[in-house]
Design an enzyme around this catalytic site. Structure first.
Site, PDB file in Angstrom:
ATOM      1  N   GLY A 104       0.827  -1.200   0.000  1.00 53.16           N
ATOM      2  CA  GLY A 104       0.000   0.000   0.000  1.00 53.16           C
ATOM      3  C   GLY A 104       0.861   1.250   0.000  1.00 53.16           C
ATOM      4  N   ASP A 324       0.426  -0.021  12.885  1.00 49.26           N
ATOM      5  CA  ASP A 324       0.767  -1.322  12.285  1.00 49.26           C
ATOM      6  C   ASP A 324       0.962  -2.426  13.319  1.00 49.26           C
ATOM      7  OD1 ASP A 324       0.644  -0.292   9.760  1.00 49.26           O
ATOM      8  OD2 ASP A 324       2.801   0.050   9.575  1.00 49.26           O
TER       9      ASP A 324
HETATM   10  C1  S3P Z   1       3.103   3.902   6.114  1.00 49.62           C
HETATM   11  C2  S3P Z   1       1.985   4.476   6.656  1.00 49.62           C
HETATM   12  C3  S3P Z   1       0.938   3.735   7.369  1.00 49.62           C
HETATM   13  C4  S3P Z   1       1.367   2.308   7.673  1.00 49.62           C
HETATM   14  C5  S3P Z   1       2.107   1.649   6.545  1.00 49.62           C
HETATM   15  C6  S3P Z   1       3.343   2.449   6.189  1.00 49.62           C
HETATM   16  C7  S3P Z   1       4.086   4.751   5.441  1.00 49.62           C
HETATM   17  O1  S3P Z   1      -0.220   3.688   6.566  1.00 49.62           O
HETATM   18  O2  S3P Z   1       0.243   1.532   8.022  1.00 49.62           O
HETATM   19  O3  S3P Z   1       2.503   0.335   6.902  1.00 49.62           O
HETATM   20  O4  S3P Z   1       5.223   4.305   5.244  1.00 49.62           O
HETATM   21  O5  S3P Z   1       3.755   5.885   5.107  1.00 49.62           O
HETATM   22  P1  S3P Z   1      -1.314   4.873   6.608  1.00 49.62           P
HETATM   23  O6  S3P Z   1      -0.637   6.081   6.208  1.00 49.62           O
HETATM   24  O7  S3P Z   1      -2.360   4.490   5.609  1.00 49.62           O
HETATM   25  O8  S3P Z   1      -1.846   4.878   7.996  1.00 49.62           O
END
Ligand code: S3P
Length: 669
Positions: A104, A324
């Site tokens: 993601g 996380d």
């Molecule tokens: C991350 C942000 C978080 C986290 C992901 C890594 C990042 O997500 O859950 O594992 O590196 O910017 P969200 O920004 O959607 O909360």
């Protein structure tokens, strides 16, 4: 055993088991968030950025590959990575779609980057990433002038060539570093200042690193601003150990009865250290030492000791900085006295899986008193909780799978297997190796399909056909009990004689052999006894001796021995409830007593045996009552069994249903 994390398949099942004491000093691999960003910012800078401690996980390698596809030269000698920056406007159109895999972070951050390029590109992801919400980045980016095509706000995302990206002051409805980063990244390509205001502070790596690379960044409380069109200068980056990976070991140590170990060099950035505060508030003995600055990030060594944990209400302020780590915090909560309550964490539903539902479903299966809320969970744990033997499903979410593995390791006597582990390498390819270094061993568990039910439901044939279709071994546990009955009849042992039955069970000389036409030949004391085992008298005796607990215990290990690779189909009455409680697929076949009497009648007639259906029905009803009401291993479906009524189904239809379930559970040779 060495586990090749890259080769973990959907149908692989794992179990951890630990030593009585856990000691040592070790570190965990590099931070995932910083690793992703090191590739992106390094690419946009002028000069060569060096990266040490880069996390070589599938997620971060996806970002690295994508930057390469966009024309960036990235060298990797195994210890240090050199990113040959192309400058802010130096990226080139890729020839193919850009695959983010499960990541993601890659998809959302790269959305910000690609939205502002003067060429078209397409981001794609795996099954899980393709259903995650992307409107949260699409919307603000489009209001900056980007043109993005997507169906229902999910991947694939097509970024049209941008002509005029304009600065934006964005008030984000969610605390998300990915959203913040996407907007700020696009803002780099706009004239003027782009800003993002969040409801709560999310991780700050983007702003910290951009500043390090020479951008003009301002942080004012919850507002982060960046001035567009900067000249970024290459940096030397040392990636610290990922606190999200360290969290699995923190919880393992806290709930273990005798642990005292140190996790070195962990990034304790204030926007990431919520898990330490939460676990400490729960009574966890985590001591920070050697706190120091390492290339702009705060790092420390964490000493973790076994602790008596208690449930807490998680303060809302800590949620973004522990976002996380909740799956493994839930495992800690299951081992805490009193109630643990998390609310205000709706975001957990939008991670690699719906982490609230996946974790609560798994913990419930393990016997933990818990429930899911729309934005969190309530878990009523116990310090010395005894978990149920079961198979829990990580649903392909790396963090849920690793959390359940931590739970599975707690008691040497547990039979807890974890499926859905195939994405562990997306964030933590060394997970099993590091566990091993700490004396926590991993077993690859041979999968079992249990098919239980009363006689006359088509169990035997179904099991044989399923075993044949999958190429798996077959255990006809009923035959073991029938053989015991035959032995008892032969030796004049009374059904009530517990001692004699136990010793007969311990000594029984029983062999199963697969014949040429795929039948199973059963040998008792060297003599083939298939026909004798099928007689009514033998079945009757088997049902009478079956409740004997000492005999059942003596036969338990024997049945376990059948669990051999590549897999086992176990046919019986207590396969799913007692012998193979951790089986990933449990089936319970039923049929009306009338239908079973009819089937049995037909079978006997074919063999030339003449009995009245009415008598058979009476026998079946009496036996059902005896089997389902006995104290030891009664004939009932396991809680997690799929019940199939075969009354109106042909054997082919039953087979198809079971094979469809097997496929759904990823159980194929
Ligand atoms: C991350 C942000 C978080 C986290 C992901 C890594 C990042 O997500 O859950 O594992 O590196 O910017 P969200 O920004 O959607 O909360």
């Amino acid at each position: 055993m060495t586990i090749d994390v890259k080769k973990i398949a959907r149908n692989d099942l794992f179990q951890l088991s630990h030593q009585p004491t856990l000691r040592g000093r070790f570190t965990v691999p590099g931070d995932k968030s910083i690793s992703h960003r090191s590739m992106i910012f390094g690419a946009l800078a002028e000069g060569v950025t060096t990266v040490k401690g880069f996390l070589r996980s599938e997620d971060c390698l996806a970002t690295m590959n994508i930057m390469r596809q966009l024309g960036v030269v990235i060298e990797d000698d195994g210890t240090e990575i050199k990113v040959h920056g192309v400058g802010l406007h130096g990226l080139k159109a890729a020839a193919n779609d850009l695959d983010c895999g499960n990541a993601g972070t890659a998809m959302r951050l790269l959305s910000g980057l690609l939205a502002a390029q003067d060429f078209e590109s397409t981001l794609v992801g795996d099954e899980s990433l393709s259903v995650r919400p992307m409107n949260r980045v699409i919307k603000p980016l489009c209001s900056m002038g980007a043109v993005i095509e997507s169906e229902d706000g999910t991947a694939p995302l097509v970024f049209k060539a941008a002509s005029n990206i304009t600065a934006l002051d964005y008030v984000s409805p969610i605390a998300s570093a990915q959203v913040k980063s996407a907007v700020l990244l696009a803002g780099l390509f706009a004239e003027g200042v782009t800003s993002v205001v969040e409801p709560k502070k999310s991780r700050d790596h983007t702003e910290t690193m951009l500043k390090g690379f020479g951008a003009e960044v301002e942080v004012d409380g919850l507002k982060v601003s960046v001035k567009g069109l900067p000249t970024l200068k290459a940096q030397d980056i040392q990636v610290p150990a990922d606190i999200s990976s360290a969290a699995f070991f923190m919880v393992l140590g806290l709930i273990h009865p005798d642990a005292d170990f140190v996790i070195e060099n962990v990034c304790i950035n204030k926007t990431r250290d919520g898990v330490i505060h939460i676990l400490q508030a729960m009574g966890g003995d985590i001591e920070l030492s050697n706190v120091r600055d390492q290339a702009g990030e705060s790092v420390a060594d964490l000493r973790v000791k076994s602790s008596k944990l208690k449930g807490i209400d998680v303060p809302h302020d800590l949620i973004p900085s522990a976002i996380d780590e909740f799956p493994v915090v839930f495992v800690a909560a299951a081992h805490s006295e009193g109630e643990f309550k998390l609310t205000g964490a709706e975001e957990l539903k939008h991670k690699e899986s719906d982490r609230i539902e996946v974790m609560v479903a798994g913990l419930k299966k393990l016997g933990v008193d818990c429930e899911s809320l729309a934005d969190g969970a309530v878990i009523r744990g116990q310090h010395d909780i005894t978990l149920n033997n079961a198979c829990v499903d990580g649903h392909g979410d790396h963090r849920c799978a690793m959390s359940f593995l931590v739970a599975s390791s707690l008691n040497a006597g547990y039979d807890i297997s974890v499926k859905g582990c195939h994405n562990i390498a997306t964030s933590f390819p060394d997970f099993f190796d590091l566990m091993k270094g700490l004396s926590v061993d991993t077993q690859l568990v041979v999968p079992v399909i249990t098919i239980d039910g009363p006689s006359g439901v088509g169990k035997g044939t179904t099991c044989a056909l399923v075993a044949e279709a999958l190429g798996w071994h077959l255990l006809d546990s009923g035959a073991i009990y029938r053989a015991m009955a035959l032995k008892a009849i032969g030796e004049g042992i009374k059904p009530e004689d517990e001692v004699a039955l136990q010793s007969a069970a311990e000594q029984i000389d029983l062999r199963f052999e697969v014949t040429e036409n795929l039948d199973i030949a059963i040998y008792l004391d060297g003599k083939q006894v298939n026909d004798e085992l099928r007689t009514e008298a033998c079945g009757e005796m088997a049902s009478k001796i079956a409740p004997n607990p000492a005999m059942r215990t003596a036969l338990f290990d024997r049945q376990k021995d059948f669990q051999q690779a590549p897999g086992l189909v176990a046919d019986g009455r207590d396969m799913g409830t007692v012998v193979f409680q951790a089986a990933p697929l449990k089936v319970f076949l039923t049929a009306s007593a009338e239908e079973r009497a009819k089937r049995r009648h037909k079978q006997l007639q074919q063999k030339g045996v003449d009995v009245r259906i009415r008598d058979l029905l009476k026998d079946i009803e009496a036996r059902d009552l005896r089997d389902s009401s006995r104290k030891v291993a009664p004939l009932v479906p396991a809680e997690d069994a799929h019940v199939i009524d075969t009354s109106d189904l042909s054997i082919e239809e039953v087979l198809e249903l079971v094979l469809t379930l097997a496929k759904k559970y990823g159980l194929q040779s």
